[in-house]
Design a protein around this motif. Structure first.
Motif, PDB file in Angstrom:
ATOM      1  N   LEU A  93       0.825  -1.210   0.000  1.00 53.27           N
ATOM      2  CA  LEU A  93       0.000   0.000   0.000  1.00 53.27           C
ATOM      3  C   LEU A  93       0.865   1.267   0.000  1.00 53.27           C
ATOM      4  O   LEU A  93       0.620   2.197  -0.779  1.00 53.27           O
ATOM      5  CB  LEU A  93      -0.931   0.000   1.215  1.00 53.27           C
ATOM      6  CG  LEU A  93      -1.908   1.153   1.325  1.00 53.27           C
ATOM      7  CD1 LEU A  93      -2.897   1.127   0.171  1.00 53.27           C
ATOM      8  CD2 LEU A  93      -2.626   1.113   2.644  1.00 53.27           C
ATOM      9  N   SER A  94       1.887   1.304   0.839  1.00 57.65           N
ATOM     10  CA  SER A  94       2.760   2.488   0.870  1.00 57.65           C
ATOM     11  C   SER A  94       3.568   2.598  -0.416  1.00 57.65           C
ATOM     12  O   SER A  94       3.804   3.705  -0.910  1.00 57.65           O
ATOM     13  CB  SER A  94       3.688   2.438   2.081  1.00 57.65           C
ATOM     14  OG  SER A  94       4.539   1.328   2.018  1.00 57.65           O
ATOM     15  N   THR A 141       6.123  10.155   1.134  1.00 60.26           N
ATOM     16  CA  THR A 141       4.858   9.423   1.066  1.00 60.26           C
ATOM     17  C   THR A 141       4.997   8.044   1.697  1.00 60.26           C
ATOM     18  O   THR A 141       4.130   7.611   2.472  1.00 60.26           O
ATOM     19  CB  THR A 141       4.393   9.295  -0.395  1.00 60.26           C
ATOM     20  OG1 THR A 141       4.268  10.597  -0.957  1.00 60.26           O
ATOM     21  CG2 THR A 141       3.061   8.572  -0.479  1.00 60.26           C
ATOM     22  N   VAL A 142       6.081   7.356   1.402  1.00 54.18           N
ATOM     23  CA  VAL A 142       6.314   6.038   2.017  1.00 54.18           C
ATOM     24  C   VAL A 142       6.431   6.184   3.523  1.00 54.18           C
ATOM     25  O   VAL A 142       5.835   5.406   4.282  1.00 54.18           O
ATOM     26  CB  VAL A 142       7.590   5.365   1.435  1.00 54.18           C
ATOM     27  CG1 VAL A 142       7.990   4.161   2.256  1.00 54.18           C
ATOM     28  CG2 VAL A 142       7.359   4.967  -0.003  1.00 54.18           C
ATOM     29  N   GLU A 169       3.787   4.413   6.020  1.00 52.69           N
ATOM     30  CA  GLU A 169       4.263   3.401   6.958  1.00 52.69           C
ATOM     31  C   GLU A 169       3.944   3.813   8.402  1.00 52.69           C
ATOM     32  O   GLU A 169       3.582   2.990   9.236  1.00 52.69           O
ATOM     33  CB  GLU A 169       5.768   3.162   6.797  1.00 52.69           C
ATOM     34  CG  GLU A 169       6.163   2.546   5.485  1.00 52.69           C
ATOM     35  CD  GLU A 169       5.817   1.084   5.395  1.00 52.69           C
ATOM     36  OE1 GLU A 169       5.723   0.395   6.427  1.00 52.69           O
ATOM     37  OE2 GLU A 169       5.632   0.612   4.251  1.00 52.69           O
ATOM     38  N   LEU A 170       4.083   5.117   8.693  1.00 58.35           N
ATOM     39  CA  LEU A 170       3.764   5.620  10.009  1.00 58.35           C
ATOM     40  C   LEU A 170       2.280   5.441  10.318  1.00 58.35           C
ATOM     41  O   LEU A 170       1.904   4.999  11.406  1.00 58.35           O
ATOM     42  CB  LEU A 170       4.167   7.097  10.107  1.00 58.35           C
ATOM     43  CG  LEU A 170       4.171   7.732  11.481  1.00 58.35           C
ATOM     44  CD1 LEU A 170       5.202   7.068  12.373  1.00 58.35           C
ATOM     45  CD2 LEU A 170       4.457   9.219  11.355  1.00 58.35           C
ATOM     46  N   LEU A 171       1.435   5.785   9.356  1.00 59.44           N
ATOM     47  CA  LEU A 171      -0.020   5.623   9.554  1.00 59.44           C
ATOM     48  C   LEU A 171      -0.418   4.155   9.674  1.00 59.44           C
ATOM     49  O   LEU A 171      -1.303   3.812  10.460  1.00 59.44           O
ATOM     50  CB  LEU A 171      -0.771   6.282   8.404  1.00 59.44           C
ATOM     51  CG  LEU A 171      -0.763   7.804   8.380  1.00 59.44           C
ATOM     52  CD1 LEU A 171      -1.397   8.327   7.102  1.00 59.44           C
ATOM     53  CD2 LEU A 171      -1.462   8.358   9.606  1.00 59.44           C
ATOM     54  N   LEU A 172       0.236   3.294   8.919  1.00 58.35           N
ATOM     55  CA  LEU A 172      -0.087   1.867   8.984  1.00 58.35           C
ATOM     56  C   LEU A 172       0.318   1.261  10.327  1.00 58.35           C
ATOM     57  O   LEU A 172      -0.329   0.331  10.813  1.00 58.35           O
ATOM     58  CB  LEU A 172       0.572   1.109   7.835  1.00 58.35           C
ATOM     59  CG  LEU A 172      -0.032   1.354   6.453  1.00 58.35           C
ATOM     60  CD1 LEU A 172       0.817   0.703   5.376  1.00 58.35           C
ATOM     61  CD2 LEU A 172      -1.463   0.808   6.406  1.00 58.35           C
ATOM     62  N   ARG A 173       1.377   1.776  10.924  1.00 56.33           N
ATOM     63  CA  ARG A 173       1.795   1.299  12.256  1.00 56.33           C
ATOM     64  C   ARG A 173       0.810   1.728  13.319  1.00 56.33           C
ATOM     65  O   ARG A 173       0.590   1.023  14.308  1.00 56.33           O
ATOM     66  CB  ARG A 173       3.173   1.820  12.609  1.00 56.33           C
ATOM     67  CG  ARG A 173       4.267   0.981  12.060  1.00 56.33           C
ATOM     68  CD  ARG A 173       5.573   1.262  12.761  1.00 56.33           C
ATOM     69  NE  ARG A 173       6.621   0.698  11.956  1.00 56.33           N
ATOM     70  CZ  ARG A 173       7.718   1.314  11.590  1.00 56.33           C
ATOM     71  NH1 ARG A 173       7.926   2.545  11.988  1.00 56.33           N
ATOM     72  NH2 ARG A 173       8.613   0.721  10.858  1.00 56.33           N
ATOM     73  N   LEU A 174       0.244   2.924  13.148  1.00 55.72           N
ATOM     74  CA  LEU A 174      -0.703   3.424  14.143  1.00 55.72           C
ATOM     75  C   LEU A 174      -2.035   2.683  14.101  1.00 55.72           C
ATOM     76  O   LEU A 174      -2.721   2.590  15.104  1.00 55.72           O
ATOM     77  CB  LEU A 174      -0.934   4.932  13.939  1.00 55.72           C
ATOM     78  CG  LEU A 174       0.270   5.839  14.222  1.00 55.72           C
ATOM     79  CD1 LEU A 174      -0.084   7.272  13.889  1.00 55.72           C
ATOM     80  CD2 LEU A 174       0.704   5.712  15.666  1.00 55.72           C
ATOM     81  N   CYS A 175      -2.388   2.195  12.938  1.00 60.17           N
ATOM     82  CA  CYS A 175      -3.684   1.497  12.794  1.00 60.17           C
ATOM     83  C   CYS A 175      -3.602   0.062  13.233  1.00 60.17           C
ATOM     84  O   CYS A 175      -2.694  -0.633  13.216  1.00 60.17           O
ATOM     85  CB  CYS A 175      -4.143   1.552  11.345  1.00 60.17           C
ATOM     86  SG  CYS A 175      -4.510   3.207  10.804  1.00 60.17           S
TER      87      CYS A 175
END
Length: 106
Positions: free
Chosen positions: A66-67, A95-96, A100-106
């Motif tokens: 996704l990233s 963007t990556v 990646e930061l947002l995906l870790r938070l979710c």
């Protein structure tokens, strides 16, 4: 056969094939290429090779597809708008990082 000897055999084979590929045009093209089709083909070969080598790495260099897809989309959009290479690369990296930061938070 030792690893060092095998390495040098591979190195010679690679150097020979690379040199041979670069030598062929010099042997067969004695004058300037006049054909429009061949000239345009030769103009785009470096871009095609670079794209073929880079594209798979773009998709698998991150932790998430996704990233990688989001960065690819951003890079394509900025390149289409004729931004500089540095701007395209920096925005794709950012963007990556953000994805990646947002995906870790979710």
């Amino acid at each position: 056969m030792t690893d060092t000897a095998q390495f040098f055999i591979y190195l010679l084979a690679m150097a020979g094939s690379t040199y041979f590929i670069r030598l062929l045009p010099l042997l067969f093209c004695k004058k300037k290429v006049e054909n429009r089709f061949i000239r345009s083909f030769l103009y785009y070969v470096p871009y095609a090779v670079l794209s073929a080598m880079t594209f798979p790495a773009i998709l698998y260099a991150t932790n998430s597809l996704l990233s990688a897809g989001a960065a690819l989309l951003v890079a394509l959009l900025l390149a289409y708008r004729e931004k500089s290479l540095l701007t395209v690369a920096a925005c794709a990296c950012a963007t990556v990082f953000l994805c990646e930061l947002l995906l870790r938070l979710c």
